[in-house]
Enzyme design. Structure first.
Site, PDB file in Angstrom:
ATOM      1  N   HIS A  36     -43.887 -14.054 -11.339  1.00  0.00           N
ATOM      2  CA  HIS A  36     -44.375 -14.155 -12.713  1.00  0.00           C
ATOM      3  C   HIS A  36     -43.704 -15.339 -13.402  1.00  0.00           C
ATOM      4  CE1 HIS A  36     -40.652 -12.297 -14.162  1.00  0.00           C
ATOM      5  NE2 HIS A  36     -40.756 -11.562 -13.080  1.00  0.00           N
ATOM      6  N   SER A 274     -43.023  -9.349 -21.700  1.00  0.00           N
ATOM      7  CA  SER A 274     -42.812  -8.305 -20.708  1.00  0.00           C
ATOM      8  C   SER A 274     -44.017  -8.311 -19.780  1.00  0.00           C
ATOM      9  CB  SER A 274     -42.639  -6.947 -21.380  1.00  0.00           C
ATOM     10  OG  SER A 274     -43.854  -6.231 -21.338  1.00  0.00           O
ATOM     11  N   LYS A 275     -43.769  -7.784 -18.580  1.00  0.00           N
ATOM     12  CA  LYS A 275     -44.846  -7.827 -17.592  1.00  0.00           C
ATOM     13  C   LYS A 275     -46.046  -7.004 -18.066  1.00  0.00           C
ATOM     14  CE  LYS A 275     -41.594  -8.367 -13.912  1.00  0.00           C
ATOM     15  NZ  LYS A 275     -40.949  -7.672 -12.823  1.00  0.00           N
ATOM     16  N   ARG A 276     -45.808  -6.156 -19.039  1.00  0.00           N
ATOM     17  CA  ARG A 276     -46.915  -5.316 -19.523  1.00  0.00           C
ATOM     18  C   ARG A 276     -47.691  -5.965 -20.667  1.00  0.00           C
ATOM     19  NH1 ARG A 276     -42.892  -2.400 -17.840  1.00  0.00           N
ATOM     20  NH2 ARG A 276     -41.740  -2.761 -19.749  1.00  0.00           N
ATOM     21  N   ASP A 277     -47.196  -7.125 -21.122  1.00  0.00           N
ATOM     22  CA  ASP A 277     -47.839  -7.818 -22.234  1.00  0.00           C
ATOM     23  C   ASP A 277     -49.187  -8.385 -21.769  1.00  0.00           C
ATOM     24  OD1 ASP A 277     -48.541  -9.457 -24.330  1.00  0.00           O
ATOM     25  OD2 ASP A 277     -46.487 -10.145 -24.685  1.00  0.00           O
TER      26      ASP A 277
END
Ligand code: GLU
Length: 501
Positions: A36, A274-277
């Site tokens: 990422h 964040s990876k969830r963004d």
């Protein structure tokens, strides 16, 4: 001064001057996911730092979190780094026998060796506490008002008999580090300057779990030392891990590398990425699929927390290496500017040589053909895609831009209806078709001449001449130049679409 120094320290000084430590840095991904933005930035800054100074860039796989490792994580991370042009000098696939292996799970014996040494020296100890006992101790401490409970050291002074008894019970010990009490570790962080931490804020932590697998903070020290790592650039989240690691360097009598902790990457709202963004595309593979060029991502990430001295915004890899100076790493959070990323990608796409653009855009041509029914052939769609090279911000964009041309809508809005209802329209269209049927070769120039001829013979110009043709061919009032599009569509299709008005 020389006399006071003594022979041995003098020769050590001379040795150091003549053999400055080789620059060796590493990127140490955990294969718990795919590459990422944050990971790519860490890899890039380490890579640039090494290359600038003629040093080595190493990839070490930190795969000890076995429950969280994902299938294909390592392979895809290595692949995505190579895609970006971040090529390691050493990695699991390119081992230097002096330092191999490069996966932590293949180095378990080494971690054991040093852990046993620490135990023998009284700097670490076996702890037999069960999860339930640890939890109970934490709760008791919290009940006493301790906000950050620590291990209560109940296994620090076990006798041999007590240890044997636990083992007979079937308990498997962890190895815990015995922290030096009240010790402060201060180090000079290459990004933040001097940073201090006190051991009183840290409890005796686990080096090796009961299954024989080391924890990150322990394994990283052993590996960085044995792999002769000279500098460590990593994310801010590891800043508070550094004192834990320094305690081990100290106990083993090793010199730690120099650390630099890069600041956070934040989104438009100033929140940590964040990876969830979902508002920001995070993974390299997603960028590749959307049609971002690796050179553009490389360039964008370079400017994510690092600024050059001048105003230059576009950097090739070689220029980035030459310009990179860790002193210019940002001390404040770096804003992930999507507009800037798109602008850069647009610039790089625009600059592609024709044949490179053709192979870059081909997958999107395929995708367009798969989703939009059209009377255009593959080669015609590709030719249409080429018309948009200067316009798109990323590859996938081309699909939306091409859709009206692949299958023009006949669902007219009021403005289109008004154009088609103009008194001049039938005459203009008829004259256009007549001139077109006489034209031998279609080129942008000959089509331009054709419009001129229609204008001369009919006296119609501007909107009433161009718009009906544009509507017929694309279903829209705006878009690509007719002179560029008509040669791509060819005579038959152009005529067919105009007749279908
Ligand atoms: N495996 C660690 C991570 O992925 C590496 C941290 C470090 O560079 O020390 O965060």
């Amino acid at each position: 001064m020389w006399l006071k120094m003594g022979i041995s320290s003098f020769s050590a000084l001379m040795f150091n001057m003549m053999n400055p430590q080789r620059i060796r840095v590493r990127y140490a991904p955990s294969p718990t996911g795919f590459l990422h933005i944050g990971g790519a930035r860490t890899a890039l800054f380490n890579y640039l730092f090494a290359k600038k100074q003629g040093g080595d860039f190493i990839i070490r796989v930190e795969d000890t979190d076995i429950e969280r490792n994902v299938e294909g994580g390592e392979v895809s991370q290595l692949h995505d780094l190579a895609w970006l042009g971040i090529v390691p000098d050493e990695s699991p696939l390119k081992p230097n026998p002096r330092y191999a292996p490069y996966r932590q799970m293949e180095r378990l014996d080494t971690y054991q060796t040093y852990a046993q040494q620490l135990v023998k020296e009284g700097k670490a100890y076996r702890c037999y506490c069960s999860e339930a006992e640890l939890e109970q101790s934490r709760e008791e401490q919290m009940a006493r008002g301790i906000v950050a409970p620590q291990y209560d050291r109940r296994c620090l002074h076990l006798t041999d008999a007590q240890r044997r008894a636990f083992e007979e019970e079937g308990r498997k010990p962890v190895i815990r580090l015995k922290l030096e009490d009240h010790k402060t570790f201060t180090f000079h962080d290459l990004v933040r300057g001097d940073v201090s931490f006190n051991n009183d804020d840290i409890g005796d932590w686990v080096l090796i779990k009961s299954n024989g697998i080391p924890t990150y903070n322990y394994a990283v020290v052993i590996d960085d030392h044995l792999m002769d790592i000279s500098h460590v650039f990593r994310g801010e989240e590891h800043l508070s891990n550094t004192p834990k690691q320094l305690q081990i360097y100290d106990y083993l009598g090793w010199t730690p590398p120099q650390f630099g902790h890069m600041t956070l990457i934040v989104n438009e709202q100033g929140k940590k990425l964040s990876k969830r963004d979902l508002s920001i595309v995070q993974f390299m593979s997603q960028y590749r699929q959307l049609g971002y060029l690796p050179e553009a991502i490389f360039n964008f990430i370079l400017l994510l927390g690092w600024a050059p001295e001048g105003t230059q915004e576009m950097f090739t890899k070689e220029e980035a290496i030459a310009a990179f100076d860790p002193q210019r790493l940002s001390k404040s959070p770096s804003f992930f500017d999507v507009q800037k990323l798109n602008w850069l990608n647009h610039q790089y796409i625009k600059a592609l040589p024709e044949h490179t653009y053709v192979s870059f855009i081909e997958p999107f041509v395929q995708k367009a053909l798969a989703i939009a029914p059209t009377d255009l052939s593959h080669d015609q769609v590709l030719a249409v895609a080429r018309l948009f090279q200067e316009q798109i911000t990323f590859g996938e964009n081309v699909i939306d831009l091409m859709k009206p041309i692949l299958a023009p809508s006949r669902d007219w809005d009021e403005e289109a209806k008004a154009i088609l209802a103009l008194p001049e329209t039938p005459r203009a269209v008829e004259a256009f078709l007549e001139e077109l049927s006489r034209l031998e070769t279609l080129t942008p120039e000959s089509v331009k001449a054709l419009f001129k001829a229609v204008q001369t013979t009919t006296g119609i110009k501007g909107k009433p001449l161009f718009m009906p043709i544009r509507l017929a061919l694309t279903g829209q009032l705006h878009g690509v130049e007719m002179a560029a599009l008509i040669p791509v569509l060819g005579k038959t299709l152009t005529i067919a679409r105009i007749n279908a008005l």
